[in-house]
Scaffold this active site. Structure first.
Site, mmCIF file in Angstrom:
data_model
loop_
_atom_site.group_PDB
_atom_site.id
_atom_site.type_symbol
_atom_site.label_atom_id
_atom_site.label_comp_id
_atom_site.label_asym_id
_atom_site.label_seq_id
_atom_site.Cartn_x
_atom_site.Cartn_y
_atom_site.Cartn_z
ATOM 1 C CG ASN A 18 -1.819 1.174 1.307
ATOM 2 O OD1 ASN A 18 -1.382 2.314 1.164
ATOM 3 N ND2 ASN A 18 -3.093 0.937 1.541
ATOM 4 C CG HIS A 44 1.770 5.861 4.890
ATOM 5 N ND1 HIS A 44 0.913 6.664 5.596
ATOM 6 C CD2 HIS A 44 1.700 4.650 5.474
ATOM 7 C CE1 HIS A 44 0.359 5.972 6.572
ATOM 8 N NE2 HIS A 44 0.808 4.731 6.504
ATOM 9 N NE ARG A 71 7.869 21.570 2.538
ATOM 10 C CZ ARG A 71 9.161 21.884 2.472
ATOM 11 N NH1 ARG A 71 9.760 22.011 1.312
ATOM 12 N NH2 ARG A 71 9.851 22.072 3.565
ATOM 13 C CG HIS A 87 -8.424 4.095 0.850
ATOM 14 N ND1 HIS A 87 -8.645 3.968 2.201
ATOM 15 C CD2 HIS A 87 -9.640 4.391 0.306
ATOM 16 C CE1 HIS A 87 -9.920 4.176 2.462
ATOM 17 N NE2 HIS A 87 -10.542 4.455 1.323
ATOM 18 N NE ARG A 108 -8.496 7.392 3.933
ATOM 19 C CZ ARG A 108 -9.346 7.050 4.895
ATOM 20 N NH1 ARG A 108 -10.483 7.689 5.038
ATOM 21 N NH2 ARG A 108 -9.053 6.072 5.724
ATOM 22 N NE ARG A 126 -7.838 11.347 5.110
ATOM 23 C CZ ARG A 126 -8.310 10.691 6.177
ATOM 24 N NH1 ARG A 126 -7.508 9.929 6.877
ATOM 25 N NH2 ARG A 126 -9.560 10.806 6.547
ATOM 26 C CD GLU A 151 -7.118 -0.319 1.171
ATOM 27 O OE1 GLU A 151 -7.467 0.644 1.870
ATOM 28 O OE2 GLU A 151 -6.162 -1.028 1.440
ATOM 29 C CB THR A 186 -5.547 4.442 9.061
ATOM 30 O OG1 THR A 186 -5.448 3.371 8.117
ATOM 31 C CG2 THR A 186 -5.544 3.858 10.459
ATOM 32 C CB THR A 187 -9.387 1.515 6.977
ATOM 33 O OG1 THR A 187 -9.129 2.205 5.765
ATOM 34 C CG2 THR A 187 -10.700 0.777 6.868
ATOM 35 C CD GLU A 204 -7.316 -6.188 2.909
ATOM 36 O OE1 GLU A 204 -7.481 -5.787 1.743
ATOM 37 O OE2 GLU A 204 -6.625 -5.579 3.752
ATOM 38 C CG HIS A 254 -5.496 -2.006 9.486
ATOM 39 N ND1 HIS A 254 -5.807 -0.983 8.622
ATOM 40 C CD2 HIS A 254 -5.240 -1.430 10.667
ATOM 41 C CE1 HIS A 254 -5.759 0.156 9.259
ATOM 42 N NE2 HIS A 254 -5.410 -0.076 10.505
HETATM 43 N N1 PXP Z 1 -5.862 -3.210 4.136
HETATM 44 C C1 PXP Z 1 -6.772 -2.211 4.248
HETATM 45 C C2 PXP Z 1 -8.174 -2.490 3.820
HETATM 46 C C3 PXP Z 1 -6.411 -0.940 4.721
HETATM 47 O O1 PXP Z 1 -7.334 0.042 4.807
HETATM 48 C C4 PXP Z 1 -5.071 -0.713 5.076
HETATM 49 C C5 PXP Z 1 -4.653 0.634 5.576
HETATM 50 O O2 PXP Z 1 -4.699 1.555 4.541
HETATM 51 C C6 PXP Z 1 -4.148 -1.769 4.942
HETATM 52 C C7 PXP Z 1 -4.580 -3.010 4.495
HETATM 53 C C8 PXP Z 1 -2.702 -1.604 5.264
HETATM 54 O O3 PXP Z 1 -2.556 -1.313 6.616
HETATM 55 P P1 PXP Z 1 -1.141 -0.874 7.196
HETATM 56 O O4 PXP Z 1 -0.824 0.451 6.579
HETATM 57 O O5 PXP Z 1 -1.376 -0.793 8.663
HETATM 58 O O6 PXP Z 1 -0.157 -1.930 6.782
#
Ligand code: PXP
Length: 236
Positions: free
Chosen positions: A6, A9, A17, A42, A44, A48, A69, A99-100, A150, A190
């Site tokens: 993912n 970040h 910035r 994701h 959103r 963001r 996502e 976060t989710t 998931e 997650h």
């Molecule tokens: N799976 C889902 C559905 C998520 O929402 C997230 C967080 O964005 C992740 C996996 C990954 O989580 P982490 O960033 O804690 O590894």
């Protein structure tokens, strides 16, 4: 067990910035070279981190698998159908959350999710539902024709002692077995990191883990390629 990265970040850092660096697309391509099996973003409602342009560029450029996502809203479903990721993972979304925060309640949202799955299937997209490891939620996911679930691993990841961790792992094991019996694919994610993956990897029959925060945080110290290689070695 496959491993998708993912990269939300990276987009958060770029947006801090309001400029172009670090570029999530370049990071995705580097991650593919380092051996990840897929890229997760994701999109959103509040944009963001990842934006629509990122998703479209990723769709054009990555060669592994794009897992989008998303919340099951009209706007995002329309974008997903247009972009065509290999997988759409439907998550609950609250504007205030960092976060989710947990799985979607399939039973409480059954009509909305059924309709979203139908639209995504019509566009040739497989659908995964991000849920807690509960049998009734898995049954509901299968009933409305989801392809994957998931499993939310946040409770396992945040367990404060071994007993709590093993209890949650047992629930996950039972959930995976049940989902497989119903013909569902099973992903998980997650809060998975370099420590807890050593225990989590023992759960049989997980198709794929989706990891973000731990890898990007580790990459700050050792670089993205090494951070990915370390995780691939642990997953085995
Ligand atoms: N799976 C889902 C559905 C998520 O929402 C997230 C967080 O964005 C992740 C996996 C990954 O989580 P982490 O960033 O804690 O590894």
């Amino acid at each position: 067990m496959r491993f998708s990265l993912n990269i939300d970040h990276i987009a958060t850092l770029r947006n801090a910035r309001g400029e172009d660096e670090p570029d999530p697309i370049a990071i995705a391509l580097l991650a593919e070279q380092a051996g990840v099996d897929g890229i997760v973003v994701h999109l959103r409602e509040d944009r963001r981190h990842i934006n629509e342009r990122d998703v479209r560029l990723l769709r054009e450029l990555i060669t592994t698998k794009l897992d989008l996502e998303m919340a099951a809203t009209e706007e995002i479903i329309r974008i997903a159908c247009d972009v065509g990721p290999e997988l759409a993972t439907i998550v609950p979304e609250r504007r205030q959350e960092l976060t989710t925060e947990g799985g979607i309640n399939v039973i409480d949202n059954i009509d909305k999710l059924k309709s979203a799955i139908k639209d995504l299937h019509n566009a040739g997209i497989m659908v995964s539902l991000f849920i807690e490891p509960h049998i009734d939620q898995i049954d509901a996911a299968a009933e409305i024709d989801a392809d994957f679930i998931e499993i939310h691993t946040g409770v396992f990841a945040n367990a404060v002692n071994e007993e709590e961790q093993f209890d949650e792992l047992d629930k996950i094991r039972i959930a995976v077995k049940h989902a497989k019996k119903l013909g569902l694919g099973v992903n998980a994610g997650h809060g998975l990191d370099y420590q807890n993956i050593k225990i989590f990897r023992e759960v049989p029959d997980i198709d794929e883990v989706s990891i973000g925060h731990a890898i990007i945080a580790r990459a700050v110290f050792v670089g993205l390629k090494e951070a990915i290689h370390e995780m691939i070695r642990l997953i085995g």
